[in-house]
Design a protein around this motif. Structure first.
Motif, mmCIF file in Angstrom:
data_model
loop_
_atom_site.group_PDB
_atom_site.id
_atom_site.type_symbol
_atom_site.label_atom_id
_atom_site.label_comp_id
_atom_site.label_asym_id
_atom_site.label_seq_id
_atom_site.Cartn_x
_atom_site.Cartn_y
_atom_site.Cartn_z
ATOM 1 N N ALA A 1 0.820 -1.204 0.000
ATOM 2 C CA ALA A 1 0.000 0.000 0.000
ATOM 3 C C ALA A 1 0.858 1.259 0.000
ATOM 4 C CB ALA A 1 -0.912 -0.001 1.217
ATOM 5 N N MET A 2 2.158 1.102 0.255
ATOM 6 C CA MET A 2 3.030 2.275 0.377
ATOM 7 C C MET A 2 3.772 2.561 -0.933
ATOM 8 S SD MET A 2 3.041 3.123 3.687
ATOM 9 C CE MET A 2 1.593 2.521 4.507
ATOM 10 N N PHE A 3 3.970 1.521 -1.737
ATOM 11 C CA PHE A 3 4.686 1.721 -3.002
ATOM 12 C C PHE A 3 3.753 2.320 -4.028
ATOM 13 C CE2 PHE A 3 7.103 -2.493 -2.103
ATOM 14 C CZ PHE A 3 7.862 -1.852 -1.159
ATOM 15 N N ASP A 4 4.309 3.074 -4.944
ATOM 16 C CA ASP A 4 3.569 3.398 -6.148
ATOM 17 C C ASP A 4 4.544 3.387 -7.326
ATOM 18 O OD1 ASP A 4 4.896 5.835 -6.049
ATOM 19 O OD2 ASP A 4 3.271 6.798 -4.942
ATOM 20 N N ALA A 5 4.106 3.819 -8.480
ATOM 21 C CA ALA A 5 4.934 3.705 -9.683
ATOM 22 C C ALA A 5 6.172 4.589 -9.602
ATOM 23 C CB ALA A 5 4.113 4.055 -10.912
ATOM 24 N N ILE B 1 21.457 -3.844 -11.940
ATOM 25 C CA ILE B 1 20.473 -3.869 -10.856
ATOM 26 C C ILE B 1 20.643 -2.529 -10.154
ATOM 27 C CG2 ILE B 1 19.720 -5.010 -8.755
ATOM 28 C CD1 ILE B 1 21.114 -7.537 -9.767
ATOM 29 N N ALA B 2 19.534 -1.809 -9.956
ATOM 30 C CA ALA B 2 19.656 -0.459 -9.404
ATOM 31 C C ALA B 2 18.366 -0.053 -8.709
ATOM 32 C CB ALA B 2 19.965 0.528 -10.529
ATOM 33 N N TYR B 3 18.480 1.038 -7.973
ATOM 34 C CA TYR B 3 17.265 1.645 -7.432
ATOM 35 C C TYR B 3 16.548 2.306 -8.587
ATOM 36 C CZ TYR B 3 17.995 1.111 -2.427
ATOM 37 O OH TYR B 3 18.101 0.602 -1.179
ATOM 38 N N GLU B 4 15.375 1.843 -8.935
ATOM 39 C CA GLU B 4 14.590 2.574 -9.920
ATOM 40 C C GLU B 4 13.112 2.360 -9.680
ATOM 41 O OE1 GLU B 4 15.494 1.730 -13.915
ATOM 42 O OE2 GLU B 4 14.411 -0.147 -13.985
ATOM 43 N N THR B 5 12.323 3.219 -10.305
ATOM 44 C CA THR B 5 10.884 3.165 -10.063
ATOM 45 C C THR B 5 10.237 2.225 -11.055
ATOM 46 O OG1 THR B 5 10.242 4.897 -11.584
ATOM 47 C CG2 THR B 5 11.015 5.599 -9.428
ATOM 48 N N LEU B 6 9.014 1.837 -10.754
ATOM 49 C CA LEU B 6 8.300 0.918 -11.631
ATOM 50 C C LEU B 6 7.974 1.570 -12.968
ATOM 51 C CD1 LEU B 6 5.857 -0.730 -9.060
ATOM 52 C CD2 LEU B 6 7.800 -1.804 -10.199
ATOM 53 N N SER B 7 7.937 2.927 -12.988
ATOM 54 C CA SER B 7 7.550 3.616 -14.218
ATOM 55 C C SER B 7 8.746 3.762 -15.174
ATOM 56 C CB SER B 7 6.991 4.999 -13.894
ATOM 57 O OG SER B 7 8.024 5.819 -13.393
ATOM 58 N N MET B 8 9.961 3.556 -14.669
ATOM 59 C CA MET B 8 11.131 3.850 -15.493
ATOM 60 C C MET B 8 11.306 2.911 -16.694
ATOM 61 S SD MET B 8 13.909 5.217 -12.798
ATOM 62 C CE MET B 8 13.836 6.905 -12.205
ATOM 63 N N PRO B 9 11.173 1.578 -16.518
ATOM 64 C CA PRO B 9 11.353 0.699 -17.694
ATOM 65 C C PRO B 9 10.378 1.069 -18.807
ATOM 66 C CG PRO B 9 11.244 -0.600 -15.686
ATOM 67 C CD PRO B 9 10.903 0.803 -15.301
ATOM 68 N N PRO C 1 13.130 8.908 -18.300
ATOM 69 C CA PRO C 1 12.549 8.450 -17.024
ATOM 70 C C PRO C 1 12.484 9.612 -16.032
ATOM 71 C CG PRO C 1 14.388 7.063 -17.726
ATOM 72 C CD PRO C 1 14.379 8.247 -18.629
ATOM 73 N N ARG C 2 11.359 9.781 -15.400
ATOM 74 C CA ARG C 2 11.268 10.932 -14.506
ATOM 75 C C ARG C 2 11.384 10.489 -13.046
ATOM 76 N NH1 ARG C 2 5.091 12.311 -14.359
ATOM 77 N NH2 ARG C 2 4.627 10.137 -13.915
ATOM 78 N N VAL C 3 11.924 11.403 -12.297
ATOM 79 C CA VAL C 3 12.061 11.197 -10.854
ATOM 80 C C VAL C 3 11.044 12.107 -10.187
ATOM 81 C CG1 VAL C 3 13.569 11.472 -8.884
ATOM 82 C CG2 VAL C 3 14.497 10.665 -11.060
ATOM 83 N N ARG C 4 10.078 11.497 -9.536
ATOM 84 C CA ARG C 4 9.057 12.319 -8.866
ATOM 85 C C ARG C 4 9.095 12.046 -7.365
ATOM 86 N NH1 ARG C 4 3.544 11.176 -10.346
ATOM 87 N NH2 ARG C 4 2.982 13.039 -9.204
#
Lengths: 303, 498
Positions: free
Chosen positions: B243-247, B325-333, B342-345
């Motif tokens: 519930a805490m994660f989002d894209a 392998i890196a820290y990235e968001t689900l929206s980046m790929p 890829p945006r950083v929000r």
């Protein structure tokens, strides 16, 4: 709910076959340590049965229970704790018994004991008549106020509690009653009516000033012996102050008429034989501390 | 019932019908042993630093001193249960102020939410005690038994003398750490130097020994053996994460678009037409949760980022860019696939909300702590009787004043009724002097009975239709002349009453 287990194509793991609106559940095995802990709890429960009292058994014609290896029950613990408290209470009461009222009052710890003990004894013994807040009621004095029929010093209160008021079984009881002036023919109806007006006039409430003036003479002849010439009452006979704002039997004209005509003689039991000395001392201090207690005169305080 | 609805709804079913099964599925399974391989890199260094800091805070804090003057403990952080006090440097909290503790817990929860919304399970991966102690235990294991391959070999080996002493030494060091952990815990609840001596002399209270034993046991088993099982099966937090994660949440992820198709790669072979992942398994070998990060986000993953370091080491060796392998968001790929940048929000409604809540709660707590009075005056009005009529017609009310002297010195107070000079005060324990004076011992509560009498005229002039009039009880600190007020009610027979 489907009962046909499927294989999940992503993980390759069997599903439980349960289907909630298209959501299925993988049938994952439980971790073994979880199972082991479950078995340990079962073993633990057996140990509890053995260690503590648990099973009801029929023995020698009655239901009892297995005693357990611990050798005691929670009831034993409670009984032991209660006994311990009772013993501590005994010791406290013994200390109160030995000390006199003045000593207790000067010693904060003894006073705390006495007040706590007094409050509980008051609730058990005195509250039925005097009220749980000692607020009294018609015929039963309010013990919070500064008006005392028989005196509000510690010694007065102790005497009253110990020997009661008009309690015939006690030779030292406080005596003195309001006679039934009309019923017993001590005064005529007109005199009674006049003296009632006079009493009302003491608090500025007389309806009939002439009657009050006549009543003053009646009062002097028939009432002043107990209530005093100034009508302020005398504690050695338990005669109330008629000039103040406090009325044990009500202050309306008809209440006062009833008191004069038919007399008043409320009774308070003597508690001397029923309560121990420590409890009576505690009650004395409790009642004295309710707000109306009067200090001993300097001469008497040295006793 | 459910079957009917499933058929009626015509939901497409995933998977193919189960093949006939010779064996029923297993109901329970043993834990698969995990032997994480040592890695070096940025995140490993960060984790070492976090471990030193968090363990340092944990072990050192009880030994910090903080002078509070005579009669008060000089331990900076102390939960004094017998005396119902909590000391935290300059802050001292009484039981009735437990809302500060509630505020602290709310703050901790909000901070956790914010961190999770921004960077995923950073709490789990870096600073959770379970992670930190497990990391420490694995370090000990590696020190004594060697790295992954040696440990696997030792694990499979029969119980030779070598295995016995290596395992024995490992367990002994674990036990020492566990005892130290349990030992440090109890120091938060009593004066640390005194308790330390008492623990050694055998003179400490049984509760201290029981606590040390319990903490030793849990540290030893949870850190030494259960490890990732705690995170996967016992901890509720992984379930709440979803519930805490989002894209836009940064998660430790395998960049499948860059890595696939994966396969072994020999030096000198071209990189065209294939992914960067050489399928070496370094990320899997390094994982303390025993999973394959390339399978995507998983419940078991605590996002410790050790696979990033492991993969970076390999990428360096094969000459490909780091951070497969890196820290990235689900929206980046998806963004990369469609050719977008890829945006950083980091600033999103969710993170703004958490930040605002954190500011509000910490603001309230700071305000509360800064304006905290070292004196609390509570006034309890007698309920029975509500009032007492006195001979002269005046009315008396009884009160119990509870004075909480939170200062560490004795204080003398004078009682008065604000603005009512005609009020007569009396107290069974203080007498009925014109000015009632009493003292309250340092750091303690005193209850004082107070009788207030008001003449009839005053009451008539001020009372409302219920017979009540507001009064304010004032305490004046004799030494500092500070005045503390508490508003209360004075009851009298109603105007319509007798």
């Amino acid at each position: 709910m489907s009962t046909t287990p499927d294989r999940d194509e992503v993980t390759g793991i069997q599903t439980t076959g349960h289907d909630w609106d298209g959501i299925t559940e993988l049938d994952q095995p439980l971790p073994r340590w979880w199972l082991i802990i479950f078995y340990l709890t079962i073993i633990g429960s057996v140990l509890f049965w053995v260690w503590y009292p648990s099973w009801p058994v029929w023995m020698d014609g009655e239901w009892t229970f297995t005693r357990g290896l611990a050798g005691k029950t929670a009831r034993d613990d409670v009984a032991a704790e209660m006994a311990q408290r009772a013993a501590a209470r005994e010791a406290d009461l013994a200390r109160l018994e030995k000390a006199d009222l003045g000593t207790i009052r000067r010693d904060p710890e003894l006073l705390r004991l006495a007040l706590a003990n007094g409050a509980s004894a008051f609730g058990d013994n005195c509250a039925p008549c005097h009220g749980s807040g000692a607020e009294g009621g018609p015929g039963f004095p309010n013990l919070n106020d500064d008006d005392w029929l028989w005196g509000g010093r510690l010694s007065d209160i102790e005497q009253t509690i110990t020997h009661g008021i008009r309690w015939e079984a006690d030779p030292e009881t406080r005596l003195g009653a309001m006679p039934a002036h009309l019923r017993d023919g001590l005064l005529g109806r007109a005199d009674v009516a006049d003296v009632v007006q006079f009493v009302l006039s003491l608090s500025g409430r007389a309806r009939d000033a002439e009657a009050a003036a006549r009543g003053a003479l009646v009062f002097e002849a028939s009432c002043a012996a107990c209530h005093g010439l100034d009508a302020k009452g005398q504690t050695f006979v338990g005669a109330p102050n008629l000039s103040d704002d406090i009325w044990l039997y009500g202050g309306r004209e008809e209440d006062i008429f009833e008191s004069v005509a038919n007399g008043r003689a409320g009774v308070m039991p003597a508690w001397g034989g029923r309560l121990d000395a420590a409890t009576i001392k505690s009650l004395t201090l409790y009642v004295h501390g309710l707000g109306g207690g009067v200090e001993e005169e300097p001469a008497a305080a040295g006793e | 019932m459910a079957r009917g609805s499933a058929q009626a709804g015509g939901m497409p079913r995933r998977g193919s019908p189960a093949p006939p099964q010779p064996n029923p599925p297993k109901l329970y399974a043993p834990r698969r042993k995990i032997h994480p391989k040592r890695v070096n890199g940025t995140f490993r260094r960060i984790k070492w630093a976090v471990m030193v800091v968090t363990l340092g805070i944990y072990y050192v804090t009880p030994w910090l001193r903080w002078d509070r003057g005579p009669g008060a403990p000089d331990q900076a952080v102390l939960l004094d249960l017998p005396h119902r006090r909590f000391y935290f440097f300059f802050i001292e909290i009484w039981p009735q102020e437990v809302y500060y503790l509630t505020g602290l817990l709310i703050l901790a929860a909000l901070a956790l939410f914010l961190a999770t919304a921004l960077f995923g399970r950073v709490w789990c991966g870096y600073s959770c005690p379970q992670t930190v102690w497990t990391d420490l235990f694995i370090y000990v294991e590696r020190l004594v038994q060697g790295d992954r391959n040696k440990r696997i070999r030792l694990d499979r080996a029969p119980w030779t003398l070598e295995k016995i002493w290596k395992r024995g030494l490992t367990y002994a060091i674990w036990l020492l750490i566990s005892v130290a952990t349990g030992g440090a815990w109890v120091f938060y609840f009593a004066d640390a130097p005194t308790l330390a001596r008492a623990l050694v002399d055998g003179a400490a209270p049984p509760a201290a020994y029981i606590s040390v034993a319990a903490f030793t046991f849990t540290t030893f088993t949870l850190g030494g053996f259960l490890r990732e099982q705690v995170c996967t099966y016992m901890c509720p937090w992984p379930r709440i994460q979803g519930a805490m994660f989002d894209a836009d949440t940064f998660l430790v992820s395998y960049r499948a678009d860059r890595g696939e198709p994966r396969g072994p790669h020999k030096k000198g072979e071209p990189w065209e037409g294939r992914g960067d992942c050489i399928d070496c398994g370094a990320c899997v070998a390094a994982c303390p949760a025993g999973i394959d990060i390339r399978d995507g986000p998983q419940l078991e993953c605590i996002q410790c980022a050790l696979c990033i370091d492991a993969c970076d080491q390999i990428m360096d060796r094969v000459g490909r860019p780091r951070r497969l392998i890196a820290y990235e968001t689900l929206s980046m790929p998806a963004a990369r696939e469609s050719g977008e940048r890829p945006r950083v929000r980091l600033i999103r409604p969710r993170t703004v909300l958490y930040s605002v809540l954190i500011l509000i709660v910490s603001g309230l707590m700071a305000y509360g702590l800064l304006t905290r009075s070292d004196l609390d005056l509570n006034v309890l009005h007698d309920r029975n009787p509500l009032f007492v009529r006195l001979s002269d017609g005046s009315i008396r009310n009884g009160y119990t004043l509870k004075v909480l002297n939170k200062a560490h010195h004795l204080r003398r107070f004078e009682v008065a009724i604000a603005g009512l000079s005609e009020a007569r005060l009396k107290s069974p324990e203080l007498g009925d002097a014109a000015v009632l004076r009493f003292e309250v011992a340092p750091d303690s509560v005193r209850a004082v009975r107070l009788f207030v009498s008001l003449p009839r005229q005053t009451i008539r002039a001020r009372q409302d239709e219920d017979g009540e009039l507001p009064i304010t009880i004032e305490l004046r600190d004799v030494a500092s002349a500070a005045v503390y007020r508490e508003a209360t009610a004075f009851h009298a027979p109603g105007a319509s009453g007798r």
